[in-house]
Motif scaffolding. Sequence first.
Motif, short mmCIF file in Angstrom:
data_model
loop_
_atom_site.label_atom_id
_atom_site.label_comp_id
_atom_site.label_asym_id
_atom_site.label_seq_id
_atom_site.Cartn_x
_atom_site.Cartn_y
_atom_site.Cartn_z
N GLY A 77 4.31 -0.56 8.19
CA GLY A 77 5.39 0.20 8.80
C GLY A 77 5.31 1.68 8.48
O GLY A 77 4.63 2.11 7.54
N PRO A 78 6.02 2.50 9.26
CA PRO A 78 5.93 3.95 9.11
C PRO A 78 6.81 4.54 8.00
O PRO A 78 6.64 5.70 7.63
N ALA A 79 7.76 3.77 7.47
CA ALA A 79 8.79 4.36 6.59
C ALA A 79 8.21 5.05 5.37
O ALA A 79 8.64 6.15 5.00
N LEU A 80 7.24 4.43 4.71
CA LEU A 80 6.74 4.98 3.45
C LEU A 80 5.79 6.17 3.67
O LEU A 80 5.52 6.93 2.75
N ARG A 81 5.29 6.31 4.90
CA ARG A 81 4.40 7.45 5.21
C ARG A 81 5.14 8.60 5.88
O ARG A 81 4.58 9.69 6.05
N ALA A 82 6.36 8.36 6.28
CA ALA A 82 7.12 9.36 7.06
C ALA A 82 7.48 10.57 6.19
O ALA A 82 7.62 10.46 4.97
N ARG A 83 7.66 11.69 6.86
CA ARG A 83 8.07 12.91 6.19
C ARG A 83 9.39 13.39 6.81
O ARG A 83 9.67 13.12 7.98
N PRO A 84 10.21 14.12 6.05
CA PRO A 84 11.47 14.63 6.58
C PRO A 84 11.24 15.52 7.81
O PRO A 84 10.20 16.18 7.93
N ASN A 85 12.22 15.52 8.70
CA ASN A 85 12.13 16.35 9.89
C ASN A 85 13.19 17.46 9.85
O ASN A 85 13.87 17.65 8.83
N ALA A 86 13.32 18.16 10.96
CA ALA A 86 14.22 19.33 11.00
C ALA A 86 15.67 18.98 10.69
O ALA A 86 16.40 19.78 10.10
N ALA A 87 16.10 17.79 11.07
CA ALA A 87 17.48 17.38 10.82
C ALA A 87 17.72 17.17 9.33
O ALA A 87 18.74 17.62 8.78
N HIS A 88 16.81 16.48 8.64
CA HIS A 88 16.94 16.30 7.20
C HIS A 88 16.94 17.65 6.48
O HIS A 88 17.73 17.88 5.55
N GLU A 89 16.06 18.53 6.92
CA GLU A 89 15.95 19.85 6.28
C GLU A 89 17.20 20.69 6.51
O GLU A 89 17.61 21.46 5.63
N ALA A 90 17.84 20.51 7.66
CA ALA A 90 19.07 21.25 7.94
C ALA A 90 20.20 20.84 7.00
O ALA A 90 21.01 21.67 6.58
N VAL A 91 20.25 19.56 6.66
CA VAL A 91 21.26 19.08 5.72
C VAL A 91 21.04 19.72 4.35
O VAL A 91 22.00 20.15 3.69
N ASN A 107 20.23 4.52 6.31
CA ASN A 107 18.78 4.43 6.31
C ASN A 107 18.25 4.06 4.93
O ASN A 107 18.88 4.33 3.91
N VAL A 108 17.07 3.48 4.93
CA VAL A 108 16.44 3.05 3.67
C VAL A 108 15.15 3.81 3.41
O VAL A 108 14.40 3.46 2.50
N ASP A 109 14.90 4.88 4.19
CA ASP A 109 13.61 5.56 4.13
C ASP A 109 13.50 6.62 3.05
O ASP A 109 12.41 7.12 2.76
N GLY A 110 14.62 7.03 2.46
CA GLY A 110 14.58 8.04 1.39
C GLY A 110 14.25 9.44 1.85
O GLY A 110 13.97 10.32 1.03
N LEU A 111 14.33 9.71 3.15
CA LEU A 111 13.91 11.03 3.65
C LEU A 111 14.89 12.14 3.29
O LEU A 111 14.48 13.30 3.19
N HIS A 112 16.16 11.83 3.13
CA HIS A 112 17.09 12.88 2.69
C HIS A 112 16.68 13.42 1.32
O HIS A 112 16.67 14.64 1.10
N GLN A 113 16.32 12.52 0.41
CA GLN A 113 15.92 12.95 -0.93
C GLN A 113 14.56 13.67 -0.89
O GLN A 113 14.37 14.67 -1.58
N LEU A 114 13.63 13.17 -0.06
CA LEU A 114 12.33 13.84 0.05
C LEU A 114 12.48 15.25 0.60
O LEU A 114 11.70 16.14 0.27
N ALA A 115 13.49 15.45 1.44
CA ALA A 115 13.73 16.79 2.00
C ALA A 115 14.31 17.74 0.96
O ALA A 115 14.26 18.96 1.14
N GLY A 116 14.88 17.19 -0.13
CA GLY A 116 15.42 18.04 -1.18
C GLY A 116 16.87 17.81 -1.53
O GLY A 116 17.41 18.51 -2.39
N HIS A 126 22.53 0.91 2.45
CA HIS A 126 21.69 -0.26 2.68
C HIS A 126 20.49 -0.32 1.74
O HIS A 126 19.53 -1.04 2.01
N GLY A 127 20.55 0.44 0.65
CA GLY A 127 19.48 0.39 -0.34
C GLY A 127 18.30 1.26 0.02
O GLY A 127 18.38 2.16 0.86
N THR A 128 17.15 0.97 -0.60
CA THR A 128 15.95 1.77 -0.39
C THR A 128 14.72 0.90 -0.20
O THR A 128 14.55 -0.12 -0.88
N ALA A 129 13.87 1.31 0.73
CA ALA A 129 12.61 0.61 0.97
C ALA A 129 11.52 1.09 0.02
O ALA A 129 10.40 0.56 0.07
#
Length: 257
Positions: A77-91, A107-116, A126-129
């Motif tokens: 699946g794509p979740a663990l390879r995904a990177r934050p996008n413009a929406a996450h960065e705006a937050v 979401n369980v992808d952790g992208l908010h935290q990866l964005a900073g 819903h937890g974390t993947a």
Amino acid sequence: MTSGSDNNGNSNGGSKKRPLVAILSGAGISTDSGIPDYRGPNGVWRRDPEAEKLVTYAYYMSDPEIRRRSWLMRRDGPALRARPNAAHEAVVRLERAGVPVRVITQNVDGLHQLAGMPERKVLELHGTARAVQCTRCKERSSMEAALERVAAGDPDPACESCGGILKSATVMFGEGLDPAVLGEAVAVTKACDVFIAVGTSLQVHPAASLAGLAADHGARLVIVNAEPTPYDDRADELVREPIGTALPALLERIAAG
């Protein structure tokens, strides 16, 4: 609510407090990162209803073949390879601008935290993947380590401490939400001045009910979603434009006061 300090605990000299912004994010905020949503027109559950079994607790616990397929889904699946996008960065920019922000995510992808976003400001309903948990002893370990075992030839890795069944540290269908996390989300929702529901169909409860709860407690309710939701009639503002451009523009307005 009144405060003599800013979002980071620094004295603001008694100036007017900035509004507390709660952001409820759903799968739609991560589609620009290559993670498909679930209930949209082209969502995972609509395209492959059988895939829902892979994240349903009863099927997962009773059927080794479902577990083996689930591990392959996690691996591929794509979740663990995904990177934050413009929406996450705006937050993150909004939070760093000194506006009090709390993210409540489905979401369980952790992208908010990866964005900073600081971990303590993100509530993962819903937890974390990105972690796995033993269903027997509840010990947690990394998803990366579990997938290394799958790659080494173990199609259904068991807990190394007690031999119990491992699953992703996510809330599967048939499981209840962590009451502590949900309780904190409810408290944030009741206290916020602005509640933004972004990229969520607002159909999965209890998360969906937070939108109505925010409106009931006087928050300005903004819904950013391509499709209609059950709470549109409660919203002060509806945004149908693409999230990757609409959310940054909305949060810039809030940051500017």
